[in-house]
Scaffold this motif. Structure first.
Motif, PDB file in Angstrom:
ATOM      1  N   GLN A 291      73.020 -31.704  78.186  1.00  0.00           N
ATOM      2  CA  GLN A 291      71.634 -31.221  78.189  1.00  0.00           C
ATOM      3  C   GLN A 291      71.382 -30.416  79.453  1.00  0.00           C
ATOM      4  O   GLN A 291      70.679 -29.407  79.426  1.00  0.00           O
ATOM      5  N   ALA A 292      71.978 -30.862  80.538  1.00  0.00           N
ATOM      6  CA  ALA A 292      71.798 -30.172  81.815  1.00  0.00           C
ATOM      7  C   ALA A 292      72.433 -28.776  81.761  1.00  0.00           C
ATOM      8  O   ALA A 292      71.854 -27.810  82.259  1.00  0.00           O
ATOM      9  N   ASN A 293      73.625 -28.683  81.142  1.00  0.00           N
ATOM     10  CA  ASN A 293      74.280 -27.378  80.982  1.00  0.00           C
ATOM     11  C   ASN A 293      73.367 -26.424  80.220  1.00  0.00           C
ATOM     12  O   ASN A 293      73.100 -25.301  80.656  1.00  0.00           O
ATOM     13  N   LEU A 294      72.927 -26.898  79.060  1.00  0.00           N
ATOM     14  CA  LEU A 294      72.080 -26.060  78.207  1.00  0.00           C
ATOM     15  C   LEU A 294      70.799 -25.663  78.929  1.00  0.00           C
ATOM     16  O   LEU A 294      70.375 -24.505  78.891  1.00  0.00           O
ATOM     17  N   ALA A 295      70.207 -26.632  79.620  1.00  0.00           N
ATOM     18  CA  ALA A 295      68.975 -26.358  80.362  1.00  0.00           C
ATOM     19  C   ALA A 295      69.173 -25.208  81.341  1.00  0.00           C
ATOM     20  O   ALA A 295      68.336 -24.318  81.450  1.00  0.00           O
ATOM     21  N   GLU A 296      70.311 -25.256  82.036  1.00  0.00           N
ATOM     22  CA  GLU A 296      70.575 -24.210  83.016  1.00  0.00           C
ATOM     23  C   GLU A 296      70.734 -22.855  82.332  1.00  0.00           C
ATOM     24  O   GLU A 296      70.205 -21.841  82.787  1.00  0.00           O
ATOM     25  N   LEU A 297      71.457 -22.830  81.224  1.00  0.00           N
ATOM     26  CA  LEU A 297      71.636 -21.580  80.479  1.00  0.00           C
ATOM     27  C   LEU A 297      70.303 -21.033  79.962  1.00  0.00           C
ATOM     28  O   LEU A 297      70.099 -19.823  79.873  1.00  0.00           O
ATOM     29  N   LEU A 298      69.418 -21.948  79.638  1.00  0.00           N
ATOM     30  CA  LEU A 298      68.113 -21.544  79.102  1.00  0.00           C
ATOM     31  C   LEU A 298      67.092 -21.288  80.203  1.00  0.00           C
ATOM     32  O   LEU A 298      65.994 -20.805  79.940  1.00  0.00           O
ATOM     33  N   ASP A 299      67.473 -21.690  81.409  1.00  0.00           N
ATOM     34  CA  ASP A 299      66.546 -21.553  82.535  1.00  0.00           C
ATOM     35  C   ASP A 299      65.283 -22.394  82.357  1.00  0.00           C
ATOM     36  O   ASP A 299      64.169 -21.926  82.605  1.00  0.00           O
ATOM     37  N   VAL A 300      65.490 -23.612  81.883  1.00  0.00           N
ATOM     38  CA  VAL A 300      64.405 -24.594  81.826  1.00  0.00           C
ATOM     39  C   VAL A 300      64.925 -25.898  82.411  1.00  0.00           C
ATOM     40  O   VAL A 300      66.112 -26.003  82.742  1.00  0.00           O
ATOM     41  N   SER A 301      64.068 -26.887  82.541  1.00  0.00           N
ATOM     42  CA  SER A 301      64.495 -28.162  83.108  1.00  0.00           C
ATOM     43  C   SER A 301      65.258 -28.991  82.066  1.00  0.00           C
ATOM     44  O   SER A 301      65.102 -28.792  80.861  1.00  0.00           O
ATOM     45  N   ARG A 302      66.072 -29.909  82.560  1.00  0.00           N
ATOM     46  CA  ARG A 302      66.814 -30.797  81.678  1.00  0.00           C
ATOM     47  C   ARG A 302      65.862 -31.618  80.816  1.00  0.00           C
ATOM     48  O   ARG A 302      66.127 -31.887  79.644  1.00  0.00           O
ATOM     49  N   GLN A 303      64.742 -32.008  81.401  1.00  0.00           N
ATOM     50  CA  GLN A 303      63.761 -32.798  80.661  1.00  0.00           C
ATOM     51  C   GLN A 303      63.181 -32.023  79.491  1.00  0.00           C
ATOM     52  O   GLN A 303      62.855 -32.606  78.459  1.00  0.00           O
TER      53      GLN A 303
END
Lengths: 62, 62
Positions: free
Chosen positions: A16-28
């Motif tokens: 989830q953290a990887n995807l969050a970073e790619l999306l430029d949003v928070s992991r939460q």
DNA sequence: ACAAAATGTAAAGCAAGCTTGACATAAATA
DNA sequence: TATTTATGTCAAGCTTGCTTTACATTTTGT
């Protein structure tokens, strides 16, 4: 609104953290969307669709 | 985010008020989306796409 | 078993989506 | 031209999307 993000993310071995970073949003935010707490905004849905290489209608279901 | 709502609506001879009623939102919301004041939520984008019989990606452009 | 990584969840706060009510301007029509 | 219909816009208020910080639980790997 349901979605296939978790499965498509798993196919890619992304956390989830990887995807969050790619999306430029928070992991939460990723977690909340995956667990159905809320729906992404339309711009974020576009980003998700691009990253997961699926049309929005294939990822999200009303 | 740009969109083709105005054109697709015009093809059907619908007023903003007509479309708003079909979408179950206010006329001001349709106007605001058409004039780019804000983007619809994802659920509303789905409704719009269904009514205008196009995939979301054909109606909205990032 | 243990430690580390991943996921779930919560609270407080700001930004964006949407509402109603109201009014101004533009476009269509009698 | 006068009147109606359609569109644009503003303000105040409520709800939802997203943030950061923090901590609990579950899963993975040694």
């Amino acid at each position: 609104m349901k979605n296939q993000i978790k499965a498509l993310r798993a196919e890619r071995n992304w956390t989830q953290a990887n995807l969050a970073e790619l999306l430029d949003v928070s992991r939460q935010t990723v977690n909340a969307i995956e667990t159905g707490k809320f729906d992404p905004s339309l711009p974020l849905a576009f980003k998700i669709a691009r990253l997961l290489e699926r049309p929005i209608e294939e990822i999200f279901e009303d």
